[in-house]
Design a protein around this motif. Structure first.
Motif, short mmCIF file in Angstrom:
data_model
loop_
_atom_site.label_atom_id
_atom_site.label_comp_id
_atom_site.label_asym_id
_atom_site.label_seq_id
_atom_site.Cartn_x
_atom_site.Cartn_y
_atom_site.Cartn_z
N ARG A 1 0.84 -1.22 0.00
CA ARG A 1 0.00 0.00 0.00
C ARG A 1 0.86 1.25 0.00
NH1 ARG A 1 -3.75 1.11 4.00
NH2 ARG A 1 -2.50 0.07 5.58
N LEU A 2 1.94 1.24 0.78
CA LEU A 2 2.73 2.47 0.86
C LEU A 2 3.62 2.66 -0.35
CD1 LEU A 2 5.98 2.07 1.77
CD2 LEU A 2 4.91 1.34 3.87
N SER A 3 3.79 1.61 -1.13
CA SER A 3 4.63 1.75 -2.32
C SER A 3 3.85 2.20 -3.55
CB SER A 3 5.32 0.43 -2.63
OG SER A 3 6.03 -0.02 -1.50
N ARG B 1 8.90 7.89 -8.54
CA ARG B 1 9.86 6.92 -8.03
C ARG B 1 9.40 6.33 -6.69
NH1 ARG B 1 14.09 10.82 -5.11
NH2 ARG B 1 12.72 12.63 -5.12
N PHE B 2 8.44 6.99 -6.03
CA PHE B 2 7.85 6.41 -4.81
C PHE B 2 6.54 5.68 -5.13
CE2 PHE B 2 9.91 10.44 -3.51
CZ PHE B 2 11.00 9.87 -2.88
N GLY B 3 6.21 5.57 -6.40
CA GLY B 3 4.94 4.96 -6.77
C GLY B 3 3.77 5.90 -6.58
N ILE B 4 4.06 7.19 -6.41
CA ILE B 4 3.00 8.17 -6.19
C ILE B 4 2.68 8.87 -7.50
CG2 ILE B 4 2.38 10.29 -4.98
CD1 ILE B 4 4.38 9.43 -2.81
N PHE B 5 1.47 8.72 -7.98
CA PHE B 5 1.09 9.54 -9.12
C PHE B 5 -0.40 9.83 -9.05
CE2 PHE B 5 -0.21 5.57 -10.74
CZ PHE B 5 -0.96 5.75 -11.89
N PRO B 6 -0.76 11.04 -9.49
CA PRO B 6 -2.13 11.49 -9.26
C PRO B 6 -3.15 10.73 -10.10
CG PRO B 6 -0.88 13.11 -10.51
CD PRO B 6 0.08 12.06 -10.12
N GLN C 1 3.72 7.39 4.48
CA GLN C 1 4.20 6.02 4.28
C GLN C 1 4.56 5.37 5.61
OE1 GLN C 1 7.38 6.38 1.34
NE2 GLN C 1 5.90 5.99 -0.29
N GLU C 2 5.20 6.16 6.48
CA GLU C 2 5.54 5.62 7.81
C GLU C 2 4.28 5.25 8.58
OE1 GLU C 2 8.36 7.71 10.39
OE2 GLU C 2 9.20 8.53 8.54
N LEU C 3 3.27 6.13 8.44
CA LEU C 3 2.00 5.85 9.12
C LEU C 3 1.43 4.53 8.65
CD1 LEU C 3 -0.53 6.64 10.80
CD2 LEU C 3 -1.33 7.87 8.78
N ILE C 4 1.46 4.31 7.34
CA ILE C 4 0.93 3.06 6.80
C ILE C 4 1.75 1.88 7.36
CG2 ILE C 4 0.56 1.71 4.70
CD1 ILE C 4 0.11 4.37 3.24
N ARG C 5 3.05 2.10 7.49
CA ARG C 5 3.91 1.03 8.00
C ARG C 5 3.55 0.68 9.45
NH1 ARG C 5 9.34 3.03 6.73
NH2 ARG C 5 8.61 2.91 4.60
N MET C 6 3.01 1.66 10.19
CA MET C 6 2.64 1.41 11.58
C MET C 6 1.36 0.60 11.70
SD MET C 6 4.89 2.73 13.40
CE MET C 6 6.27 2.96 12.32
#
Lengths: 175, 189
Positions: free
Chosen positions: B26-28, B56-61, B150-155
């Motif tokens: 999910r975070l990627s 590069r972080f897999g983020i696109f609108p 992303q850190e939040l998702i990792r938690m």
């Protein structure tokens, strides 16, 4: 002091505006105020508000005036005089090249000004904005709605005594 | 990036928990909704463009709230827009995240006193996970905020509420001053 002021040489653009004003003065007499030779924007005021539409049409079509372009129309609040007003910046673009500002005022509560939107179409949205921000009515306006604020907004934000409403659709408005 | 904390064994097998894999996936590929409200949106677009390259972080609108899982509130939220923002938020499928970008959407910004038409903080209408300060924030700040998401998702874990995940994230926070000092010392040396 006043002699000096009368003696000062006006810039050519202001002289042109003064000449244009004289044409209006001749036609409408006491309906318009004296000419103010402000160097940044020479102006006069329409004293008989109900004649504003006739004056506007005259200014647009008279062969010596030909104010074919309304550059801006702004609203003004005069709380001390208990009045609201508009300032129209007019120009004869590409024809005679002169420019002038016209002020029109109305009562602060329930006052109205005849619309100029049939004379210059630009005035349509500008008048809606003036109404939106100050609350004067424009009689005969083809679409007299608010333009920027939501339709159910309370009050007129640019009035000097405006206080923001507490909540809008259940959302708190003040900080 | 420490996403999968287990190393590969002999036969290309990695052992990890389901939570870890789901979170990593999910975070990627965070898909923000493609909408901007003011000048912050310009900075957000710059972050999406080639120099900062969010992809590069897999983020696109994405162009639809139904396909996005992140809302970047980039700019001044007017009272008129507030209701639309709420509607867009409600159209996003869960789990969804909200990043408030810039002073205006954080707290009203320069419009806090005389801006009769500005919502004084988007958190008055929708829950916000990460606030990015700035007016407007530089792309680096926005990327920092996205890393925080992303850190939040990792938690997150199955059965753990968002509130608890946010608490966990806060507990794991580090003092940036120390990192800055460390960097400075490294530069001097």
């Amino acid at each position: 002091m006043s002699d000096m002021e009368e003696g000062r040489v006006l810039p050519q653009s202001v002289q042109q505006s003064a000449a244009a004003y004289e044409v209006v003065r001749e036609a409408f007499g006491p309906a318009v105020s004296d000419f103010d030779a402000n160097e940044f924007m020479p102006f006069f005021e329409v004293l008989e508000t109900e004649k504003w539409q006739d004056i506007a049409l005259f200014m647009r079509d008279h062969p010596r005036l030909k104010f074919n372009y309304m550059a801006c129309l702004s609203g003004v609040d005069y709380p001390a005089e208990e009045k609201l007003g508009i300032v129209c910046n007019l120009e004869s673009l590409g024809v005679l090249g002169h420019r002038i500002a016209v002020k029109v005022k109305c009562a602060r509560n329930g006052g109205s000004i005849p619309t100029a939107s049939y004379v210059w179409h630009t005035a349509n949205w500008h008048e809606r904005e003036a109404f939106d921000m100050f609350g004067m009515q424009f009689t005969g306006h083809p679409d007299p709605r608010r333009i920027l604020c939501p339709e159910d907004w309370e009050g007129f934000p640019l009035r000097k005594d405006y206080a923001v409403q507490e909540s809008y659709h259940g959302i708190k408005v003040p900080y | 990036m420490g996403l999968l904390d287990a190393s590969f064994s002999k036969h290309n097998v990695v052992v990890t928990s389901v939570d870890n894999v789901l979170n990593w996936a999910r975070l990627s590929s965070l898909w923000p909704m493609g909408f901007g409200l003011a000048c912050c949106a310009i900075e957000m677009m710059a972050t999406n463009a080639s120099n900062y390259d969010l992809e590069r972080f897999g983020i696109f609108p994405r162009s639809s709230p139904r396909q996005s899982d992140l809302m970047i509130v980039a700019g001044t939220v007017t009272m008129k827009m507030a209701e639309r923002v709420v509607r867009l938020y409600e159209q996003m499928p869960e789990p969804r995240y909200v990043l408030s970008m810039g002073s205006c959407s954080n707290c009203g910004g320069p419009y806090w006193e005389h801006g009769y038409h500005v919502l004084k903080g988007v958190d008055r209408v929708i829950p916000v996970d990460v606030y990015v300060p700035g007016c407007p924030p530089r792309p680096e700040s926005l990327i920092g905020g996205l890393m925080k998401i992303q850190e939040l998702i990792r938690m997150e874990q199955i059965g753990l509420s968002r509130t608890d995940a946010l608490k966990k994230l806060a507990a794991k926070s580090v003092d940036p001053q120390q990192a800055i000092e460390r960097e400075r010392r490294a530069v001097r040396a």
